[in-house]
Structures are given as structure tokens and as C-alpha cells.
Motif scaffolding. Structure first.
Motif, PDB file in Angstrom:
ATOM      1  N   THR A  88      47.174  53.998  65.930  1.00 47.24           N
ATOM      2  CA  THR A  88      46.823  54.507  67.252  1.00 47.24           C
ATOM      3  C   THR A  88      47.253  55.971  67.308  1.00 47.24           C
ATOM      4  O   THR A  88      48.427  56.283  67.088  1.00 47.24           O
ATOM      5  CB  THR A  88      47.529  53.717  68.366  1.00 47.24           C
ATOM      6  OG1 THR A  88      47.032  52.375  68.377  1.00 47.24           O
ATOM      7  CG2 THR A  88      47.277  54.352  69.726  1.00 47.24           C
ATOM      8  N   ASP A 153      42.621  52.772  65.250  1.00 47.00           N
ATOM      9  CA  ASP A 153      42.354  51.847  66.359  1.00 47.00           C
ATOM     10  C   ASP A 153      41.771  52.579  67.552  1.00 47.00           C
ATOM     11  O   ASP A 153      40.810  52.129  68.170  1.00 47.00           O
ATOM     12  CB  ASP A 153      43.638  51.117  66.774  1.00 47.00           C
ATOM     13  CG  ASP A 153      44.024  50.017  65.801  1.00 47.00           C
ATOM     14  OD1 ASP A 153      43.129  49.500  65.114  1.00 47.00           O
ATOM     15  OD2 ASP A 153      45.222  49.689  65.722  1.00 47.00           O
ATOM     16  N   ASP A 249      45.767  50.412  77.153  1.00 43.11           N
ATOM     17  CA  ASP A 249      45.842  51.155  75.899  1.00 43.11           C
ATOM     18  C   ASP A 249      46.096  52.635  76.151  1.00 43.11           C
ATOM     19  O   ASP A 249      46.854  53.281  75.424  1.00 43.11           O
ATOM     20  CB  ASP A 249      44.558  50.978  75.092  1.00 43.11           C
ATOM     21  CG  ASP A 249      44.401  49.574  74.543  1.00 43.11           C
ATOM     22  OD1 ASP A 249      45.399  48.834  74.536  1.00 43.11           O
ATOM     23  OD2 ASP A 249      43.279  49.219  74.138  1.00 43.11           O
TER      24      ASP A 249
END
Length: 355
Positions: A88, A153, A249
């Protein structure tokens, strides 16, 4: 000098540098941790060497003024230390002034354990202003040379990092993004006319999230959008290609703010450096990235997951994993650990090599 030799051996296994440069890098990282400062005079005071302090200071200045190294090599070393399967990423800027000079970093980092580790960075040649699309694309190309798009991601970024060309480029690379957009950003409404994102989510209540599962045009690109109104009334609007858990997220983006705080007042006091030249600041960030990664990995090894840290009365950890790792390394390097905390330098070094 045994600590320096041991760290140099770990670095030499991954960096194709001359031995003298490897030893200097090991010296600098250890001195940086002991000094908890990027002031080069204070770093020179902590050098483990028979040379005088002034000689160490001149050696440091020669490294930053005359030696050039490949930042991609440092990035690959950090990836080796982390040993993750997917990543990420967070993109953001940090800037400050030293006298009349502006220092303005654009950084892409890997979000991990409540913080973010720099993987690519550039000191921008501008007076604290925003980055442009060309600069963002250039730094992301450096990231893609290290991490394939299918291993990313998501890319998280704040309201500065928007624009039609930027959105299209990310889409062409196959990079899933979670990008916050401004409240006044035009969004194509159901009636076929553009309306502001703020107007689209005007009915969202405090502490409530609303997601549109039909794509809408944002800056000319078809994206899903969602919004959350915080308990204080702030509206956070996020655009993405993948709508599931988009707001949750996006909140991981705060990890890069933690990074900047740890590089500055809560860690290495980056703003205390008197350097302002762009290439020298880029070199300094490279060394800081290695030191920061080591501290965070050591903190994770000793104290476990960031979510498991005890919270204070404000529902936040009293210290981050980075700060816990930094304090532990400093105790080992400066004073040795207490009998109840039997950890030596070689163990902390093996944490990096996964042995």
C-alpha cells in the motif's frame, strides 16, 4: 567499531558500493540514531572513529557534496528488509524553510504498521508549492521500477494529487488509487450536468459514510466516489476505481503524516539540518529511509503489531513502533540494555536479515 563493521557487512550484501563508502554509510546511520538529529555537527560527534570530530564533519560534508549513488539500490534494500508480498503506497509532500530557502520533498512511501517507509523521494525545485503531474509521474515511474503495478494494492494521496492527466496515467498503469478530491470538484450528476462533490453528498450526516456504486466522471475520468463526514463535520470525498472499503482504506494515508512527524520533531529532527541543496537533501533522505526502516522493523519485532500497542487516555499509543524501535536501538548503542531487557546489537541486526 564492531557495531560499524557488522552493519557494514549487512549493507555490503545488498549495495554494490566501495567498501569505504559502505563503512561511512554504516557510521552515519548509527551516529544518526545515537544523535537523534540531522544536524551534521551533532552526527559527527557520535561517529565511532579515532579521528577528531572536525575530521568526521569534513568527511560527512565530502560525502554529501561529492558522492553520487543510485537511490533505486536503497529502495531494493528496503524492500528486502520488509519482505512483503503486496504494498500500500502513500504519496505526499512535506516542506519547511531554513532562512530564506525552501525545502520541499515529494515522497512515495510504503504504509506498514501505522507508519510509512520512504521508497522514492525527490526534493522539488520550488518554493513550497504543490507538485505537478509531470513530477508525480516521474517519481511513480521510479516506484514501478522497484514494485510492479500488480504488487501495488493501492495508492493513497490527498487533495493536492488530482487532475485529469494524472488520473488517466494511473489508470493506464493499472494502479488502483484512493485519492481524496476537493469538495468543489465537478462531478457528473445523474441529470447529465456537473455538480460539486459537496452538493452530491450534502445529505451525509456526522460520522456517516455514503458510497456511489455507479461510476461518475471526475476530472474527465470515470471513477467511483464515496464520502464520509467526520464527527467534527469535515467532509472527506474519495475517488477510486475500486469502491469496496474505499474510505477505510484512504484513512491509511495518515501513515505518511506519521512518517513526516517521525523524521522531524518526534525522531530525527530533519529540520535541524543546514543543508538546502537539492541533491544533498535527496542523499540525506536516502540515509534517513534506511535508518527509519530499521527502527520500525525493530519496534515491530520487539513489540508486535501496531494495533496491539496499549492506548493512552486519548485512544492513541503513547509511542509508535518507530519510536519504540528507535529508543531501543539508542539504548543498545549508547548504554546497553538493562538486565530485564537483554537485547544486543547483533540480535537487532539479524532482525533485518531475517535470520
Amino acid at each position: 567499531m564492531e557495531d560499524v563493521s557488522s552493519l557494514a557487512q549487512e549493507l555490503k550484501a545488498h549495495l554494490p558500493w566501495h567498501q569505504a563508502r559502505i563503512i561511512f554509510l554504516a557510521q552515519f546511520i548509527l551516529a544518526l540514531i545515537r544523535a537523534r538529529s540531522c544536524n551534521l555537527c551533532r552526527v559527527a560527534e557520535e561517529f565511532q572513529s579515532k579521528a577528531l570530530e572536525d575530521s568526521s564533519y569534513r568527511r560527512i560534508k565530502r560525502f554529501f557534496s561529492g558522492y553520487t549513488y543510485c537511490y533505486e539500490q536503497l529502495g531494493r534494500l528496503i524492500l528486502h528488509w520488509l519482505s512483503l508480498t503486496t504494498y500500500t503506497l502513500c504519496m505526499d509532500r512535506t516542506n519547511w524553510k531554513f532562512g530564506s530557502h525552501h525545502v520541499n520533498y515529494l515522497v512515495v512511501s510504503i504504509a506498514w504498521q501505522g507508519a510509512a517507509i520512504p521508497i522514492a523521494w525527490v526534493c522539488l525545485d520550488k518554493s513550497g508549492g504543490n507538485s505537478n503531474t509531470a513530477e508525480r509521474i516521474a517519481i511513480m515511474k521510479r516506484v514501478l521500477a522497484l514494485i510492479p503495478a500488480d504488487k501495488i494494492d493501492e495508492l493513497l494521496a490527498d487533495r493536492e494529487f488530482v487532475g485529469r492527466d494524472w488520473f488517466k496515467w494511473l489508470d493506464e498503469q493499472g494502479i488502483i488509487c484512493r485519492l481524496r478530491i476537493k469538495e468543489d470538484t465537478p462531478v457528473l450528476g445523474s441529470c447529465g450536468k456537473d455538480i460539486n462533490a459537496k452538493q452530491l453528498f450534502r445529505n451525509v450526516k456526522l460520522n456517516q459514510t455514503e458510497t456511489w456504486f455507479t461510476k461518475r466522471k471526475v476530472s474527465g475520468v470515470c471513477l467511483y466516489i464515496a464520502a464520509r463526514r467526520t464527527i467534527k463535520g469535515l467532509l472527506i470525498v474519495v475517488a477510486t476505481k475500486k469502491p469496496e472499503t474505499m474510505i477505510e482504506d484512504y484513512y491509511k494515508r495518515w501513515s505518511i503524516e506519521t512518517l513526516f512527524g517521525c523524521l522531524k520533531s518526534r525522531g530525527f529532527d530533519l529540520e535541524s539540518t543546514h543543508m538546502t541543496e537539492l541533491d544533498r537533501m535527496d542523499k540525506l533522505m536516502g540515509v534517513l529511509a534506511l535508518a527509519f526502516a530499521w527502527c520500525l522493523i525493530a519496534g515491530h519485532w520487539k513489540y508486535g503489531e501496531a494495533e496491539g500497542l496499549p492506548l493512552n487516555k486519548h485512544w492513541r499509543p503513547a509511542k509508535s513502533l518507530f519510536r519504540l524501535g528507535l529508543d531501543m536501538l539508542r539504548r543498545v548503542l549508547k548504554n546497553g540494555c538493562s538486565k530485564s531487557d537483554q537485547i544486543d546489537f547483533q540480535i537487532l541486526l539479524k532482525v533485518l536479515s531475517r535470520t
